[in-house]
Scaffold this active site. Structure first.
Site, mmCIF file in Angstrom:
data_model
loop_
_atom_site.group_PDB
_atom_site.id
_atom_site.type_symbol
_atom_site.label_atom_id
_atom_site.label_comp_id
_atom_site.label_asym_id
_atom_site.label_seq_id
_atom_site.Cartn_x
_atom_site.Cartn_y
_atom_site.Cartn_z
ATOM 1 N N PRO A 93 2.723 2.534 0.620
ATOM 2 C CA PRO A 93 1.676 3.556 0.760
ATOM 3 C C PRO A 93 0.591 3.408 -0.302
ATOM 4 O O PRO A 93 -0.417 4.103 -0.251
ATOM 5 C CB PRO A 93 2.444 4.874 0.605
ATOM 6 C CG PRO A 93 3.723 4.522 -0.071
ATOM 7 C CD PRO A 93 4.033 3.114 0.289
ATOM 8 N N GLU A 120 13.119 4.402 -3.181
ATOM 9 C CA GLU A 120 11.951 4.836 -3.957
ATOM 10 C C GLU A 120 10.874 3.753 -4.016
ATOM 11 O O GLU A 120 9.794 3.953 -4.540
ATOM 12 C CB GLU A 120 12.372 5.222 -5.376
ATOM 13 C CG GLU A 120 12.864 6.640 -5.514
ATOM 14 C CD GLU A 120 11.893 7.653 -4.902
ATOM 15 O OE1 GLU A 120 10.731 7.696 -5.308
ATOM 16 O OE2 GLU A 120 12.328 8.400 -3.996
ATOM 17 N N ARG A 158 -1.875 -8.984 19.180
ATOM 18 C CA ARG A 158 -2.711 -8.817 20.381
ATOM 19 C C ARG A 158 -4.098 -9.448 20.217
ATOM 20 O O ARG A 158 -4.830 -9.602 21.175
ATOM 21 C CB ARG A 158 -2.779 -7.356 20.818
ATOM 22 C CG ARG A 158 -3.523 -6.427 19.897
ATOM 23 C CD ARG A 158 -3.256 -4.987 20.269
ATOM 24 N NE ARG A 158 -3.679 -4.655 21.615
ATOM 25 C CZ ARG A 158 -4.937 -4.505 22.006
ATOM 26 N NH1 ARG A 158 -5.903 -4.672 21.144
ATOM 27 N NH2 ARG A 158 -5.215 -4.179 23.244
ATOM 28 N N ASP A 173 -12.124 -2.943 22.843
ATOM 29 C CA ASP A 173 -11.273 -1.877 22.301
ATOM 30 C C ASP A 173 -11.987 -1.065 21.225
ATOM 31 O O ASP A 173 -12.864 -1.580 20.533
ATOM 32 C CB ASP A 173 -10.026 -2.490 21.636
ATOM 33 C CG ASP A 173 -8.951 -2.819 22.642
ATOM 34 O OD1 ASP A 173 -8.987 -2.264 23.750
ATOM 35 O OD2 ASP A 173 -8.080 -3.634 22.300
#
Ligand code: SAM
Length: 249
Positions: A93, A120, A158, A173
């Site tokens: 993150p 963690e 893709r 897209d």
């Protein structure tokens, strides 16, 4: 010859059996456009019990993934690939936030390694001395890096030539050109009194393309105005947007 190789290091290899066993990614694997190897990090675990984590120095809650299994696993994959310089991407993150541009960056690589963290997180020495890139899939915390790895693989695969039925479907897209995609309709032409826009039935390709482009711009303006600044727009289109903003104003 396989087009692209991805090695995924994880403590939960079974999590990958579903997402890569169906649909477009599965087809790409079957057609040798991509090779995905899932490596169980526990195979490089320490001692009889194959330990992969330990308590954090300095105290605190949770466990930290040990450096030895990660270094040894990455070194083994590099040796097997015959290249010491493979990109090693940590899912975290704290990384740069994934988007379509990064998906295209990854799709241009021949081979890369993804490390899925857990608990963690990982020992900082892995981040500093083994990892070459860090990617987050958004500002929230997942229990592990596996779902993030699936997202990244799906988005990159893709974009590989030949993976989608037609190259155009990826080019139109949302986010491909910095805009959201126009609205799509299919049969029936009228459903519960709701009609498909007339222009789409006209057979006039130039009119349809113009309508779709305008739709795309208006949608982006309404839903994600933050994208417009960097979008690929003509000066007339930028003018049209300014007028719309002034009208709304
Ligand atoms: N304590 C860590 C921190 O605050 O940065 C979070 C650890 S998280 C519970 C466990 C693992 O899930 C991370 O090591 C990472 O691999 C993965 N992860 C969690 N959220 C993620 C995100 N938004 N993007 C990518 N990976 C994520």
């Amino acid at each position: 010859m396989v087009g692209m190789h991805i090695d995924i290091l994880t403590l939960f290899p079974n999590m990958f059996s579903g997402p890569f066993a169906d649909s477009i990614v599965k087809r790409a694997i079957d057609r040798d456009l991509i090779d995905i190897k899932i490596h169980n990090l526990r195979d490089w675990g320490q001692g009889k019990h194959k330990v992969v984590d330990d308590y954090p120095f300095g105290g605190g809650t949770g466990m930290v993934m040990k450096p030895e299994p990660l270094f040894e696993a990455v070194e083994a994959i590099k040796e097997d690939s015959g290249s010491l310089y493979l990109p090693v991407i940590l899912l975290t993150p704290q990384g740069r936030v994934f988007n379509q541009r990064i998906a295209a960056e990854l799709a241009a690589l021949e081979r890369f390694i993804l490390i899925c963290g857990h608990y963690e997180g990982i020992d900082e020495r892995v981040r500093e001395h083994l990892v070459t890139d860090e990617i987050s899939i958004g500002d929230y915390i997942l229990t592990g890096g596996e779902i993030a790895a699936m997202v990244i693989v799906d988005a990159a695969v893709r974009l590989l030539p030949g993976v989608l039925g037609s190259e155009d479907s990826a080019a139109d897209d949302s986010h491909a050109s910095g805009l959201l995609e126009y609205s799509q309709y299919t049969r029936p032409q009228a459903y519960r009194g709701l009609e498909v826009p007339e222009v789409l039935l006209s057979g006039n390709h130039a009119r349809i393309a113009k309508w779709r482009r305008e739709q795309s711009i208006m949608r982006t303006l309404k839903r994600r105005p933050d994208l417009l600044e960097k979008a690929n727009l003509s000066s007339e289109e930028r003018e049209m947007i300014s007028e719309l903003i002034t009208e709304k104003g």
